[in-house]
Design a protein around this motif. Sequence first.
Motif, PDB file in Angstrom:
ATOM      1  N   LYS A   1     -27.573  15.376 -10.221  1.00  0.00           N
ATOM      2  CA  LYS A   1     -27.108  15.302  -8.845  1.00  0.00           C
ATOM      3  C   LYS A   1     -27.046  13.832  -8.452  1.00  0.00           C
ATOM      4  O   LYS A   1     -27.534  12.956  -9.154  1.00  0.00           O
ATOM      5  N   GLN A   2     -26.452  13.559  -7.295  1.00  0.00           N
ATOM      6  CA  GLN A   2     -26.369  12.178  -6.830  1.00  0.00           C
ATOM      7  C   GLN A   2     -27.763  11.602  -6.602  1.00  0.00           C
ATOM      8  O   GLN A   2     -28.650  12.284  -6.077  1.00  0.00           O
ATOM      9  N   TRP A   3     -27.956  10.353  -7.011  1.00  0.00           N
ATOM     10  CA  TRP A   3     -29.164   9.594  -6.714  1.00  0.00           C
ATOM     11  C   TRP A   3     -28.797   8.481  -5.745  1.00  0.00           C
ATOM     12  O   TRP A   3     -27.879   7.706  -6.009  1.00  0.00           O
ATOM     13  N   TYR A   4     -29.528   8.394  -4.632  1.00  0.00           N
ATOM     14  CA  TYR A   4     -29.328   7.332  -3.644  1.00  0.00           C
ATOM     15  C   TYR A   4     -30.551   6.419  -3.687  1.00  0.00           C
ATOM     16  O   TYR A   4     -31.679   6.877  -3.468  1.00  0.00           O
TER      17      TYR A   4
ATOM     18  N   THR B   1     -22.238   2.966 -11.986  1.00  0.00           N
ATOM     19  CA  THR B   1     -21.772   4.291 -11.590  1.00  0.00           C
ATOM     20  C   THR B   1     -20.787   4.841 -12.613  1.00  0.00           C
ATOM     21  O   THR B   1     -20.736   6.052 -12.858  1.00  0.00           O
TER      22      THR B   1
ATOM     23  N   HIS C   1     -22.775  13.083   2.388  1.00  0.00           N
ATOM     24  CA  HIS C   1     -23.033  13.961   1.252  1.00  0.00           C
ATOM     25  C   HIS C   1     -22.680  15.383   1.676  1.00  0.00           C
ATOM     26  O   HIS C   1     -23.200  15.872   2.673  1.00  0.00           O
TER      27      HIS C   1
ATOM     28  N   MET D   1     -17.415  14.588  -3.686  1.00  0.00           N
ATOM     29  CA  MET D   1     -18.546  13.739  -3.338  1.00  0.00           C
ATOM     30  C   MET D   1     -18.148  12.270  -3.391  1.00  0.00           C
ATOM     31  O   MET D   1     -18.487  11.475  -2.519  1.00  0.00           O
TER      32      MET D   1
ATOM     33  N   ARG E   1     -24.197   9.529 -11.379  1.00  0.00           N
ATOM     34  CA  ARG E   1     -25.234   9.850 -10.394  1.00  0.00           C
ATOM     35  C   ARG E   1     -25.697   8.633  -9.605  1.00  0.00           C
ATOM     36  O   ARG E   1     -26.223   8.769  -8.496  1.00  0.00           O
TER      37      ARG E   1
ATOM     38  N   SER F   1     -25.821  13.958   6.045  1.00  0.00           N
ATOM     39  CA  SER F   1     -25.657  15.240   5.348  1.00  0.00           C
ATOM     40  C   SER F   1     -26.068  16.347   6.298  1.00  0.00           C
ATOM     41  O   SER F   1     -27.254  16.565   6.548  1.00  0.00           O
TER      42      SER F   1
ATOM     43  N   ASP G   1     -30.180  19.106  -3.560  1.00  0.00           N
ATOM     44  CA  ASP G   1     -28.855  18.559  -3.274  1.00  0.00           C
ATOM     45  C   ASP G   1     -28.696  17.152  -3.823  1.00  0.00           C
ATOM     46  O   ASP G   1     -27.616  16.779  -4.280  1.00  0.00           O
ATOM     47  N   PHE G   2     -29.759  16.341  -3.748  1.00  0.00           N
ATOM     48  CA  PHE G   2     -29.711  14.997  -4.307  1.00  0.00           C
ATOM     49  C   PHE G   2     -31.126  14.454  -4.439  1.00  0.00           C
ATOM     50  O   PHE G   2     -32.104  15.111  -4.055  1.00  0.00           O
TER      51      PHE G   2
ATOM     52  N   ILE H   1     -34.209  17.952  -1.199  1.00  0.00           N
ATOM     53  CA  ILE H   1     -34.112  16.714  -1.969  1.00  0.00           C
ATOM     54  C   ILE H   1     -35.456  16.412  -2.623  1.00  0.00           C
ATOM     55  O   ILE H   1     -36.500  16.949  -2.228  1.00  0.00           O
TER      56      ILE H   1
END
Length: 327
Positions: free
Chosen positions: A110-113, A134, A31, A12, A139, A150, A73-74, A42
Amino acid sequence: MKMGVWFNVSLMFLCIFFITGSLSKLERLKHPVTKSDGSLSILVVGDWGRKGQFNQSRVAHQMGIVGEQLDIDFVVSVGDNFYDDGLKGETDPSFEASFSHIYTHPSLQKQWYAVLGNHDYRGNVEAQLSHVLTQKDWRWFCRRSFILSSGMVEFFFVDTNPFVEKYFTEPKDHTYDWRNVLPRDRYISNLLHDLDRAIKKSRATWKFVVGHHGIKTAGEHGVTQELVDQLLPILKEHKVDLYINGHDHCLQHIGTKGETQFLTSGGGSKAWRGTVLPWDPKELKLYYDGQGFMSLHITRSKVNFIYYDVSGNVLHQSSLSKRSHLF
């Protein structure tokens, strides 16, 4: 950390930091798609960073439960990540107190955008954008504007704060961090040019634009006229499917069949403003003046979105079909 998990996390980060695109000057990320059917799930939350207060912790708990059910997923954050005045710097303990120590459920690892809200601009913006955060919590990913791909979806994250005239002209009750934004007109012009070009060239099945301020909203803040004048024409021209925002501390769905749907998910903490502005009931599918969040489940032919309150109850659900555009 197990080897398989470490591999996925490493992959990732490779995607995030080393993939670049040629469509525009906007930073482009990918992603990874992990589900065998190519679908994407999400959560969306906004206006949350209050060190667990004002039901932030309760919303986070329900996000964890729903996140596990949907195998998300995020997570997307639509701004106002840290109240009242953003972060003071990279070492501000508010980062852990409002983020790392609150969203602890396993499903939320999970990843946070994230995009920036107006309250974030009242602090040290560069701190929120820093890779130092980060390193503290893998995340976290926040930029002013960027593109996230994605699978069959492209998210166009837009910094809506510089569009708002009153932040520059009204009495200085607050100080905003406009570093790397001024001159404002050039910043906005370049952003709109790059965004228009990127959406036009996108071959994604679904196109979502994410910002902090509302374009269509019955909330207390009302519509952001500058976005209506400058951003909305781009959404219409390129038939963007969803515009997702926060700012108003409520949950909201405004839309007409076959056109862009406007989804507000600003109930991450303090809510219950008690104000609902007049809006055409044929367009206003949901207005909930309280805390909660939203989920999206995306396949090639359909997007399902569900709104949940602070107790995890489903308030509203709807769908958008790529074939028929019927609810």
